[in-house]
Design a protein around this motif. Sequence first.
Motif: not given
Length: 86
Positions: A41-48
């Motif tokens: 989530r930190e790398i590629s899905l921060p807006d989840m």
Amino acid sequence: LDQVRNSVVATNLEGEIVYWNKFAEELMYWKESEVIGRNIREISLPDMNEAEADDISKSLQATGYWEGELISKRMDGTTFPAHIVS
């Protein structure tokens, strides 16, 4: 898996990245050495949002499977729709 022309990323149940193939490097602009051990989530899905992350986690724990569309973010901040199969 480095020969596959798809991004292959493996995480543990907590979302910690344990594998990142060469095509993931090309697509996401992050080198494997920069992401191993970090949370997806930190790398590629921060807006989840938390609810969406919880739903995915519950599905994975209950069935061992999740598939859907998410907006993914590259290292440079650009985004793209990603079809994810977990």
